[in-house]
Design a protein around this motif. Sequence first.
Motif, PDB file in Angstrom:
ATOM      1  N   THR A 279      99.492  13.634  10.121  1.00 29.53           N
ATOM      2  CA  THR A 279      99.386  14.176   8.756  1.00 29.53           C
ATOM      3  C   THR A 279      98.128  13.667   8.063  1.00 29.53           C
ATOM      4  O   THR A 279      97.456  14.409   7.338  1.00 29.53           O
ATOM      5  CB  THR A 279     100.627  13.793   7.933  1.00 29.53           C
ATOM      6  OG1 THR A 279     101.784  14.367   8.543  1.00 29.53           O
ATOM      7  CG2 THR A 279     100.518  14.305   6.499  1.00 29.53           C
ATOM      8  N   LEU A 280      97.790  12.403   8.285  1.00 34.22           N
ATOM      9  CA  LEU A 280      96.578  11.839   7.695  1.00 34.22           C
ATOM     10  C   LEU A 280      95.354  12.635   8.109  1.00 34.22           C
ATOM     11  O   LEU A 280      94.550  13.050   7.260  1.00 34.22           O
ATOM     12  CB  LEU A 280      96.430  10.380   8.123  1.00 34.22           C
ATOM     13  CG  LEU A 280      95.108   9.691   7.752  1.00 34.22           C
ATOM     14  CD1 LEU A 280      94.967   9.580   6.247  1.00 34.22           C
ATOM     15  CD2 LEU A 280      95.022   8.310   8.401  1.00 34.22           C
ATOM     16  N   HIS A 281      95.199  12.862   9.409  1.00 37.69           N
ATOM     17  CA  HIS A 281      94.032  13.605   9.893  1.00 37.69           C
ATOM     18  C   HIS A 281      94.051  15.051   9.387  1.00 37.69           C
ATOM     19  O   HIS A 281      93.007  15.592   8.988  1.00 37.69           O
ATOM     20  CB  HIS A 281      93.988  13.573  11.417  1.00 37.69           C
ATOM     21  CG  HIS A 281      93.582  12.256  12.004  1.00 37.69           C
ATOM     22  ND1 HIS A 281      92.379  11.671  11.725  1.00 37.69           N
ATOM     23  CD2 HIS A 281      94.232  11.401  12.848  1.00 37.69           C
ATOM     24  CE1 HIS A 281      92.274  10.513  12.377  1.00 37.69           C
ATOM     25  NE2 HIS A 281      93.392  10.329  13.062  1.00 37.69           N
ATOM     26  N   ARG A 282      95.224  15.673   9.384  1.00 36.78           N
ATOM     27  CA  ARG A 282      95.310  17.077   8.973  1.00 36.78           C
ATOM     28  C   ARG A 282      94.960  17.240   7.493  1.00 36.78           C
ATOM     29  O   ARG A 282      94.188  18.135   7.122  1.00 36.78           O
ATOM     30  CB  ARG A 282      96.717  17.619   9.239  1.00 36.78           C
ATOM     31  CG  ARG A 282      96.923  19.058   8.752  1.00 36.78           C
ATOM     32  CD  ARG A 282      98.301  19.581   9.097  1.00 36.78           C
ATOM     33  NE  ARG A 282      99.356  18.713   8.579  1.00 36.78           N
ATOM     34  CZ  ARG A 282      99.756  18.721   7.307  1.00 36.78           C
ATOM     35  NH1 ARG A 282      99.171  19.532   6.425  1.00 36.78           N
ATOM     36  NH2 ARG A 282     100.729  17.921   6.908  1.00 36.78           N
ATOM     37  N   ALA A 289      87.144  16.508   4.739  1.00 40.06           N
ATOM     38  CA  ALA A 289      86.621  15.198   5.134  1.00 40.06           C
ATOM     39  C   ALA A 289      87.251  14.777   6.455  1.00 40.06           C
ATOM     40  O   ALA A 289      88.169  15.413   6.962  1.00 40.06           O
ATOM     41  CB  ALA A 289      86.917  14.159   4.053  1.00 40.06           C
ATOM     42  N   SER A 290      86.739  13.684   7.000  1.00 38.77           N
ATOM     43  CA  SER A 290      87.325  13.081   8.194  1.00 38.77           C
ATOM     44  C   SER A 290      87.378  11.574   7.980  1.00 38.77           C
ATOM     45  O   SER A 290      86.640  11.022   7.146  1.00 38.77           O
ATOM     46  CB  SER A 290      86.494  13.396   9.439  1.00 38.77           C
ATOM     47  OG  SER A 290      85.269  12.686   9.422  1.00 38.77           O
ATOM     48  N   LEU A 291      88.248  10.910   8.730  1.00 39.07           N
ATOM     49  CA  LEU A 291      88.379   9.469   8.585  1.00 39.07           C
ATOM     50  C   LEU A 291      87.073   8.761   8.931  1.00 39.07           C
ATOM     51  O   LEU A 291      86.659   7.823   8.246  1.00 39.07           O
ATOM     52  CB  LEU A 291      89.517   8.953   9.470  1.00 39.07           C
ATOM     53  CG  LEU A 291      89.834   7.457   9.367  1.00 39.07           C
ATOM     54  CD1 LEU A 291      90.104   7.056   7.929  1.00 39.07           C
ATOM     55  CD2 LEU A 291      91.014   7.121  10.264  1.00 39.07           C
ATOM     56  N   GLN A 292      86.385   9.230   9.952  1.00 46.04           N
ATOM     57  CA  GLN A 292      85.127   8.599  10.331  1.00 46.04           C
ATOM     58  C   GLN A 292      84.068   8.752   9.242  1.00 46.04           C
ATOM     59  O   GLN A 292      83.316   7.817   8.948  1.00 46.04           O
ATOM     60  CB  GLN A 292      84.604   9.187  11.646  1.00 46.04           C
ATOM     61  CG  GLN A 292      83.428   8.409  12.242  1.00 46.04           C
ATOM     62  CD  GLN A 292      83.762   6.956  12.500  1.00 46.04           C
ATOM     63  OE1 GLN A 292      84.753   6.645  13.157  1.00 46.04           O
ATOM     64  NE2 GLN A 292      82.952   6.043  11.961  1.00 46.04           N
TER      65      GLN A 292
END
Length: 347
Positions: A279-282, A289-292
């Motif tokens: 869910t975080l990535h989606r 945005a992205s986590l990286q």
Amino acid sequence: MPTRSPAKTTAAQTPALGRAETPIAFVQAIAAAYAARGMDPTTALRSAQIEPKLLRKPNARITATQMEVVSGASMQELDDEGLGWFGRRLPWGSYGMLVRASLTAPNLGVALKRWCRHHGLLTQDIDVQVHVQDGVAQLQLHEAHDLGIYREFCVVSVLRNALGVACWLTDSRIPLLCTTLQFAAPAHRASYRVLFDGPTAFDAPIHSLQFDAGYLSLPVRRDEAALQRMLQRALLLTVRPYRRDRLLVEKVRHTLAQHPEHSRNADDLATWLNLSTRTLHRQLKEEGASLQQLKDAVRRDLAIDLLHRSQRPLKQIAQAAGFQNEKSFIRAFKGWTGQTPDAFRRC
């Protein structure tokens, strides 16, 4: 809120390109404003391709584009961005002035309070305020007196305008938890599922929009140049919903900066935020945005701050920014800024 002439109706603005979901009652209120001033709304109606006979059909609907065009044309002809709602006209550019006054606020909470305060300088017929309780923000609208036939159109328009401005200032879709309205449910109550997110309660004690108070901490992301572009078609903020949400982006950014012990990897971060990793990535992807990307942005901001404020060796700054060695830090920093850390520090 516009300060410029609305765009002329073109083939790209024809009713065929949108669903007819806006109640004709709002156009009837505009026509009433014309009548109160002894003016004829025919030209404005024609510009939006609205047949005058529709005003006599209580169940008729128009598209968002038609509503944008007829409102813009009427505001110019009446020289009143309030479209007859208030005891005094709001000259062309009044709502744009409110946005400009909020533009330099550090976050949405401050910006909305400025917007509300300055709205009170334009008219005392209504009072708009921001209240926060138990993690829920309320944008409340109070009527100083009976607004008569303009009541529904005024309340809905001002609340949607304030919400549109809030979304635009933060470049974020702000989903509503609930909308409460003091008036009884109109015959076109089904349209409210389009006008406002979430449930709408009628015959309520107060007019309000309710949303997660976390949005109030979002930074204002717009500047004067962006304002000038927006004012070309400012009514879009009122007639169409904003599509991007940035609340999770800001939560992740804050966690990465303030709680690095919970952000060693996506699983740890997701657990801290009470989300699944998937869910975080989606949701980050949905917010553009992205986590990286966020990790890089936080590392960059921290490194720049340390280079500006301290004389710490590069090795220490690299470690503080989360890099395993000085070499990888220098390579990343050059990719971010086009300069080495030493060259950046000397500037």
